[in-house]
Design a protein around this motif. Sequence first.
Motif, mmCIF file in Angstrom:
data_model
loop_
_atom_site.group_PDB
_atom_site.id
_atom_site.type_symbol
_atom_site.label_atom_id
_atom_site.label_comp_id
_atom_site.label_asym_id
_atom_site.label_seq_id
_atom_site.Cartn_x
_atom_site.Cartn_y
_atom_site.Cartn_z
ATOM 1 N N VAL A 588 6.662 7.653 -27.005
ATOM 2 C CA VAL A 588 7.219 8.026 -25.656
ATOM 3 C C VAL A 588 6.959 9.672 -25.898
ATOM 4 N N MET A 589 6.340 10.583 -24.852
ATOM 5 C CA MET A 589 6.107 11.714 -26.200
ATOM 6 C C MET A 589 6.309 12.906 -24.664
ATOM 7 N N ARG A 590 7.310 14.412 -24.885
ATOM 8 C CA ARG A 590 7.238 14.828 -23.966
ATOM 9 C C ARG A 590 6.291 16.118 -24.380
ATOM 10 N N PRO A 591 5.382 16.666 -23.911
ATOM 11 C CA PRO A 591 4.908 17.781 -24.071
ATOM 12 C C PRO A 591 5.056 19.198 -23.263
ATOM 13 N N SER A 592 5.271 19.967 -23.676
ATOM 14 C CA SER A 592 5.560 21.330 -23.085
ATOM 15 C C SER A 592 5.158 22.943 -23.170
ATOM 16 N N LEU A 593 4.629 23.206 -22.177
ATOM 17 C CA LEU A 593 4.200 24.837 -22.257
ATOM 18 C C LEU A 593 4.884 25.639 -22.093
ATOM 19 N N SER A 594 5.128 27.018 -22.708
ATOM 20 C CA SER A 594 6.162 28.035 -22.103
ATOM 21 C C SER A 594 5.763 29.010 -22.227
ATOM 22 N N TYR A 595 5.878 30.375 -21.172
ATOM 23 C CA TYR A 595 4.965 31.257 -21.121
ATOM 24 C C TYR A 595 6.230 32.440 -21.461
ATOM 25 N N GLY A 596 6.200 33.515 -21.839
ATOM 26 C CA GLY A 596 7.627 34.020 -21.880
ATOM 27 C C GLY A 596 6.600 35.523 -22.188
ATOM 28 N N TYR A 597 7.111 36.748 -21.172
ATOM 29 C CA TYR A 597 6.936 38.030 -21.128
ATOM 30 C C TYR A 597 8.201 39.125 -21.017
ATOM 31 N N SER A 634 7.459 47.442 -27.273
ATOM 32 C CA SER A 634 6.076 47.394 -27.506
ATOM 33 C C SER A 634 6.236 45.836 -26.429
ATOM 34 N N ASN A 635 5.704 45.348 -25.476
ATOM 35 C CA ASN A 635 5.283 44.260 -25.211
ATOM 36 C C ASN A 635 5.005 43.178 -25.636
ATOM 37 N N SER A 636 6.182 41.847 -25.082
ATOM 38 C CA SER A 636 5.715 40.318 -25.858
ATOM 39 C C SER A 636 5.231 39.125 -24.635
ATOM 40 N N ASN A 637 4.004 39.326 -25.473
ATOM 41 C CA ASN A 637 3.147 38.213 -24.605
ATOM 42 C C ASN A 637 3.426 37.128 -25.693
ATOM 43 N N THR A 674 5.081 25.328 -31.893
ATOM 44 C CA THR A 674 4.499 26.879 -32.413
ATOM 45 C C THR A 674 3.685 27.294 -31.470
ATOM 46 N N SER A 675 3.631 28.762 -31.464
ATOM 47 C CA SER A 675 3.776 29.979 -30.390
ATOM 48 C C SER A 675 1.808 30.064 -30.713
ATOM 49 N N TYR A 676 1.754 31.449 -29.711
ATOM 50 C CA TYR A 676 0.332 32.471 -29.482
ATOM 51 C C TYR A 676 0.577 33.668 -28.902
ATOM 52 N N PHE A 688 -1.460 33.048 -34.133
ATOM 53 C CA PHE A 688 -0.753 32.081 -33.750
ATOM 54 C C PHE A 688 0.702 32.005 -34.901
ATOM 55 N N ALA A 689 1.586 31.521 -35.043
ATOM 56 C CA ALA A 689 3.023 31.076 -35.651
ATOM 57 C C ALA A 689 2.767 29.584 -36.153
ATOM 58 N N PRO A 690 3.413 29.572 -37.330
ATOM 59 C CA PRO A 690 3.421 28.499 -38.164
ATOM 60 C C PRO A 690 3.861 27.211 -37.822
#
Length: 915
Positions: A588-597, A634-637, A674-676, A688-690
């Motif tokens: 069972v896989m539960r992928p999740s993609l998130s975006y924050g600004y 500074s803006n975070s994206n 991880t995050s970008y 890229f974050a670790p």
Amino acid sequence: MTCQKTGHNFTKIAFKPLHTNLFNIVLLSIFLTIGSGKLYSQGTTKKTTAIPTSKQTDSSKTVVPNSKKSATTIKKENDSIKIDTIKQKKAFLDGKVKYKAEDYAKIDQKKKLITLYNKAELYYQDIELKSGIIVMDYEKNEVYAGRIKDSSGVYTQYPNFKQGSNVVEPDSIRFNFKTKKALIWNSRSDQGEFKIKAEITKKENDSVYFLKNARFTTSKDVDNPEYYFQTRKVKFIPGKKVVTGLTNMVIADVPTPIALPFAFFPMSKETSLSGIILPSYNDSNTRGFSLQNAGYYFALSDNYDLTVLGDYYTNGSYGMRFESSYAKRYKFRGNFNVRFENLINSERGYPDYSKQKIYNIQWSHAKDSKSNPNSSFSASVNLGSSKYFRQSINQANVGSNLNNTLSSSISYSKTFNTVPQVRMSLTATHSQNTQTQEINMTLPTLQVSMDRIYPFVGKDGVKKGFFKNINLQYNLSGKNSIVTTDSLFFKPQMFRDAKTGIEHTIPLSTNFKLFKYFSASSSFNYREVWYTKTISRNYDIDQSKVVDNTINGFDAFRTYSFSSSLGTTIYGTFNFGDDKKIKSIRHVMRPSLSYGYTPSFEKYYDSYASDATGTMIKQYSRFESGIFGAPGNSNSNTLGFDLSNTFEAKVTDKDSTKIEPKKVMLLNNLNLSTSYNLNADGVTSLAFAPVRVSGGTQLLKNKMNVNFGATLDPYAINNSGTRINVFNIDNGGSLFRMTSANMTLNYAISSKEKDKPKKEKNTQSERNGGREDDLFGTNTDLGDSRKSQFGEEEENEEDKISEFFSAKLPWDMTFAYSLTYGNNNREKKIIGNSLMISANADITPKWKAGVSTGYDFVQKGVTFTQFRFERDLLSWRMDFNWTPFGDNANWGFFIGIKAGVLSDIKWDKRSRTNR
């Protein structure tokens, strides 16, 4: 003759003239009873018969039974004698006597005796008497009960005499119904935790007994006790006290030199009884001789109590402890402890002389939720000197010594049943690092939250789709934060440095389905922060440095941010065939993609002069020192990715009777995250974050917990160890550079059954720190050593013996393994590698042994080690624990009576630690 009314047969008896009508009526009643109940027979008699009392039939009024439906009544004739000049005798019994017997119940009219034989029972008023034989003299108002011999000549059916709540089990007893006096031979009685046996007992009345050649013990077997107190003369008041003459302690039937000219034993059935707590003797190389844990217990009321304890050493060291427990049924319960110690090491003038004061405050409070479901109050406080658990003379708790944090929390919450519903909580917290001695407190924290409001939901209440799922909420958080140290705790400077702020947040969010298989959510968050203090930064010419000046007054800033996420669940099954041992594996896989600004809020930043030349730097915000932080400049994206996995298998069950395959969990979780950074410039920030990988599973029938984790960095580092904007694979390395990794194994096995409940946690130990298991030994409160150091309830004796002879020796074992790998700067080495073991076993039904130890493979040394031994001496307990080396090296020996009423009869000898 045959009774026309009852149909029973009875023997016609000729009566001689008697002096009183009363005695004639009594005898007639007895013989009528014999006729109807067949008491004088050699067979089994189980009917209960009542001896009549003094109620008499009026001789001037007689009713003659008639077989016809109508009854004929003889008219009353006038008696020429109006007053009877003969004084009537009182009844010889004040109530009905009920009795029965297995073999026979015989009445001797000449001797006025009633004899009951074999399983005889007699009931009169509040008296219950059961015995092998009972003889009642209804003329003298006396009863005798004793044993009888069985076919092998052994005495059986000992008397059991019960009056009210008092029970006596003698060899024989003689009792007078009128005077309430009794003479008892070899009486046995339970009074609270005490068991009493006396050669001869004389009962004066309901509340006073005199005993001759008596013994007192808390042993289960009063006839063959491990120990007892022997005395010749005793005055015994049931449920209250025992006063004796010369009393001698006897152990294993051997008299000891321990004797008292007189003794007083409390027998109160009340749970609260005030009294003196006797001290224990000890000595120390650095503090001299001592008396420890001397004090007094105050039974203040049924709802609360107080224990005062003290210690004194000959070099001047002393300690005081105040312990109180309180409770109100269906309302609340808790306890409060205050401990203070003035410790002096060595003697004044010696180089190792030192003096310090340490203290500890503990408070635990819990409210019954049923008393008020809309509000609650709880407290868990543990604060004091950072060195208390390391240096206390009344704590032997290695888990507390190794614990670096003390924490406390007091909270009150209330729910307002409005529309929408509002919840409020008020909390005071405390966190203390015992290594750095830094203290962080919030006094208090106010939290107010309002339930979600769905403004676009129709009257049908259906929340479906993007538009109808839009909801908003309001949250308020107010804090008064204090950061201080041990030396400044509760001093004026501590409160002057306090920081206060209020944060308001209004999240607006929604969630919806996208393309049927994807779950999407979006939110917009508005945030406003209020401060009562801000800072102004400038260059101070006099000090030749940049300083921050505090500005008192109201100020605020406002920010907003946006976030969204998209996720789904993917199921995959790999089938291997029904004839295989492993039939299938489910993934069972539960992928999740998130975006924050979050945009930049540079308007809240100011410039300041960095040196005497007046060079201006736009780098600080006046809100920097606030407890809720400052807005970003500074803006975070950021784009984030998370993937969680679970693996489960279906295997053939070993039980051939099972039709369905057995499910086995292979991996409970395997997570990657991880995050970008979309705004990364490659110089000040990298894109890229670790990658963080973590997982866990359970093996060996869920008895072994395995947890692991690793950090993978895609970027290379330079010679100084700084991350650079070059992928590690382009720098001649692998795709990812493992910077750290860790793995822990915990394995607990036991001979006990799976469904046997676990032993209760030691709440006191948990509040004092340490682990739930005993890998760091057991916590020993030197103020009360009566409790078993193995923390188990006493088992049934027969079960323990049967287990012993069937070679089932109870045991348990706990393993803990930890491995840590470090490679932040290409060191590539194991920085932590240790194994710890704790084992406990019942060597025999009466002997327990335990050991806690371990080995550090990096430091190449043995970790904390403790040996534990305990001997169950029935009503006594003996234990020995030894920590052979290290800063906590010590040993302790204890032998004493388990019963709380005699807890002061003990010998407790312990060495001090090397701390």
